[in-house]
Enzyme design. Sequence first.
Site, PDB file in Angstrom:
ATOM      1  N   ASP A  68       0.836  -1.197   0.000  1.00  0.00           N
ATOM      2  CA  ASP A  68       0.000   0.000   0.000  1.00  0.00           C
ATOM      3  C   ASP A  68       0.872   1.247   0.000  1.00  0.00           C
ATOM      4  O   ASP A  68       1.868   1.312   0.711  1.00  0.00           O
ATOM      5  CB  ASP A  68      -0.934   0.045   1.213  1.00  0.00           C
ATOM      6  CG  ASP A  68      -1.977   1.128   1.029  1.00  0.00           C
ATOM      7  OD1 ASP A  68      -2.931   0.894   0.264  1.00  0.00           O
ATOM      8  OD2 ASP A  68      -1.820   2.225   1.604  1.00  0.00           O
TER       9      ASP A  68
HETATM   10  C1  LIG Z   1       2.675   8.834  -5.655  1.00  0.00           C
HETATM   11  C2  LIG Z   1       2.384   7.811  -6.693  1.00  0.00           C
HETATM   12  C3  LIG Z   1       1.417   6.825  -6.506  1.00  0.00           C
HETATM   13  N1  LIG Z   1       1.175   5.898  -7.463  1.00  0.00           N
HETATM   14  C4  LIG Z   1       0.196   4.824  -7.287  1.00  0.00           C
HETATM   15  C5  LIG Z   1       0.792   3.577  -6.656  1.00  0.00           C
HETATM   16  C6  LIG Z   1      -0.429   2.839  -6.214  1.00  0.00           C
HETATM   17  O1  LIG Z   1      -0.870   1.999  -7.265  1.00  0.00           O
HETATM   18  C7  LIG Z   1      -1.449   3.935  -5.977  1.00  0.00           C
HETATM   19  C8  LIG Z   1      -1.791   4.000  -4.514  1.00  0.00           C
HETATM   20  O2  LIG Z   1      -2.832   3.121  -4.246  1.00  0.00           O
HETATM   21  P1  LIG Z   1      -2.736   1.753  -3.457  1.00  0.00           P
HETATM   22  O3  LIG Z   1      -3.987   1.658  -2.640  1.00  0.00           O
HETATM   23  O4  LIG Z   1      -1.425   1.635  -2.760  1.00  0.00           O
HETATM   24  O5  LIG Z   1      -2.739   0.639  -4.611  1.00  0.00           O
HETATM   25  P2  LIG Z   1      -3.803   0.299  -5.736  1.00  0.00           P
HETATM   26  O6  LIG Z   1      -5.195   0.571  -5.251  1.00  0.00           O
HETATM   27  O7  LIG Z   1      -3.394   0.977  -7.010  1.00  0.00           O
HETATM   28  O8  LIG Z   1      -3.588  -1.250  -5.969  1.00  0.00           O
HETATM   29  P3  LIG Z   1      -3.817  -2.485  -4.926  1.00  0.00           P
HETATM   30  O9  LIG Z   1      -4.494  -1.948  -3.696  1.00  0.00           O
HETATM   31  O10 LIG Z   1      -4.653  -3.481  -5.669  1.00  0.00           O
HETATM   32  O11 LIG Z   1      -2.430  -3.011  -4.666  1.00  0.00           O
HETATM   33  O12 LIG Z   1      -0.853   5.148  -6.404  1.00  0.00           O
HETATM   34  C9  LIG Z   1       1.886   5.916  -8.664  1.00  0.00           C
HETATM   35  O13 LIG Z   1       1.654   5.074  -9.540  1.00  0.00           O
HETATM   36  N2  LIG Z   1       2.841   6.863  -8.871  1.00  0.00           N
HETATM   37  C10 LIG Z   1       3.135   7.814  -7.946  1.00  0.00           C
HETATM   38  O14 LIG Z   1       4.031   8.652  -8.190  1.00  0.00           O
END
Ligand SMILES: Cc1cn([C@H]2C[C@H](O)[C@@H](COP(=O)(O)OP(=O)(O)OP(=O)(O)O)O2)c(=O)[nH]c1=O
Length: 199
Positions: A68
């Site tokens: 997460d």
């Molecule tokens: C800050 C930042 C976040 N993110 C993304 C990463 C995570 O996928 C998302 C944060 O949400 P998460 O809840 O961590 O993940 P998710 O919902 O995408 O996937 P899952 O719960 O199924 O594992 O934001 C980027 O892709 N690039 C960035 O620079």
Amino acid sequence: MNLILASASPRRKELLASLKVPFQIFPSDFDESSAEHIAINERAAYLALNKAKTITPRVTEGIVIGADTVVILDDRLLGKPETEADARQMLQVMSSRSHRVVTALALIEVKEGKILSELTGYEETIVFFRELNDEIIEWYLSTGESYDKAGAYGIQGYGSLLVERIEGDYYNVVGLPLLLLERLLGTWNQSLRIQESVR
Ligand SMILES: Cc1cn([C@H]2C[C@H](O)[C@@H](COP(=O)(O)OP(=O)(O)OP(=O)(O)O)O2)c(=O)[nH]c1=O
């Protein structure tokens, strides 16, 4: 080693796949809104562990990985924006400032359908944003990249033009700190380094 990534995130999948290590994907349906009572600094670890836990009943053998990512600015959590106005507001407060990106990982080892052990860890990266004027913010919003991302940006895409510099692990910002994962696996004598014959 049977690795199972408990994630629907295409970024996490791509990062793990870049190491050519074989793994399966079982996206977790854990409800993230149920974590609102958890303190901000513990939120990512709590969610990572619960994402992994929802998958373990489907696994008989292997290591389940939950992850997460949270974005924290001034002790405030910036989640995934629900509307364009949300995203605009987040980007406005991030202008010319730094924020913390924390990704927690939770590993659960399953053998013969039973949980053998659990491990959690987290990595923190400080991201410094350039000054974002209205023109850049409106351009960024028009890319549509904000929506499924914590903090309303993706450093790996158009968001690269918003970031001046970072302190810490880049992969952590994208959502999967690979070195932390390697180190956690190492405590169980496992590794992401695959043999040449499989490469
Ligand atoms: C800050 C930042 C976040 N993110 C993304 C990463 C995570 O996928 C998302 C944060 O949400 P998460 O809840 O961590 O993940 P998710 O919902 O995408 O996937 P899952 O719960 O199924 O594992 O934001 C980027 O892709 N690039 C960035 O620079």
